[in-house]
Design an enzyme around this catalytic site. Structure first.
Site, mmCIF file in Angstrom:
data_model
loop_
_atom_site.group_PDB
_atom_site.id
_atom_site.type_symbol
_atom_site.label_atom_id
_atom_site.label_comp_id
_atom_site.label_asym_id
_atom_site.label_seq_id
_atom_site.Cartn_x
_atom_site.Cartn_y
_atom_site.Cartn_z
ATOM 1 N N GLY A 146 0.840 -1.200 0.000
ATOM 2 C CA GLY A 146 0.000 0.000 0.000
ATOM 3 C C GLY A 146 0.871 1.243 0.000
ATOM 4 N N ASP A 147 0.582 2.161 0.923
ATOM 5 C CA ASP A 147 1.393 3.386 1.026
ATOM 6 C C ASP A 147 2.254 3.367 2.300
ATOM 7 O OD1 ASP A 147 -0.755 3.658 2.762
ATOM 8 O OD2 ASP A 147 -0.992 5.808 2.422
ATOM 9 N N GLU A 148 2.658 2.152 2.697
ATOM 10 C CA GLU A 148 3.504 1.996 3.889
ATOM 11 C C GLU A 148 4.917 1.570 3.503
ATOM 12 O OE1 GLU A 148 0.322 0.835 7.372
ATOM 13 O OE2 GLU A 148 1.384 -0.800 6.369
#
Length: 198
Positions: free
Chosen positions: A106-108
């Protein structure tokens, strides 16, 4: 004989290339090109032994993008993917030898910093500030300037725990403290005292 040897050499070279490609697929994120969780596991297996032997420390910086969902919702998933690639590029440009920058999904993202004992909190604070400053600079997507931020949680090995999985959990907890405190900042993990019922 010569033709057979040439065929065998070509076959071995092709197998080597295929193995290299399989290793890349297994250890690198296909979208951003950053190391993935498999690569992180390999890195920690090798690094923790030498960190312990040399009296060094590691700091896990757990990074989550602020405002990424809005980009996905307004500009579409392709723009979101492009943004993740640009974020990865900026994080990669900051990387130091001996450290690792990983896309968790994801955006991690996760950065593991390695340094001599005693230097880490200050180094991690500086590095975290640099990440925030870098990701606060505008990105150009679909010919538009896009602004995002990021929240960071930090936990240290071996100070906070001797277990890397536990350290990641602690850094994740600290990340959500950053989110709750207003985002776009970095928070070190602090153990909350347990309350006992008398």
């Amino acid at each position: 004989l010569s033709r057979s040897l040439n065929r065998m050499v070509r076959s071995l070279e092709q197998k080597d290339a295929e193995l290299g490609q399989m290793h890349t697929i297994a250890h690198y994120d296909h979208l951003t090109g950053l190391p993935n969780r498999n690569a992180l596991e390999s890195y920690l297996e090798q690094t923790i032994v030498s960190v312990d032997e040399q009296n060094e420390q590691l700091c896990f910086l757990y990074i989550d993008l602020d405002g990424f969902k809005k980009v996905n919702d307004t500009l579409g998933h392709q723009a979101g993917d492009h943004l993740l690639q640009k974020v990865a590029q900026r994080l990669n440009e900051m990387a130091c030898e001996g450290d690792i920058t990983v896309r968790l999904g994801g955006d991690e993202f996760l950065v593991v910093l390695r340094t001599t004992a005693g230097e880490l909190p200050e180094k991690a604070s500086r590095y975290g500030k640099n990440i925030i400053d870098n990701l606060n600079r505008p990105f150009l997507l679909e010919y538009q300037k896009v602004m995002i931020g990021c929240s960071i949680g930090a936990a240290m090995y071996p100070e906070d725990s001797g277990n890397p999985i536990e350290i990641m959990r602690m850094a994740d907890q600290a990340l959500y403290q950053s989110k709750r405190a207003g985002k776009n900042q970095m928070t070190f993990y602090i153990e909350t005292p347990s309350v006992s019922n008398m």
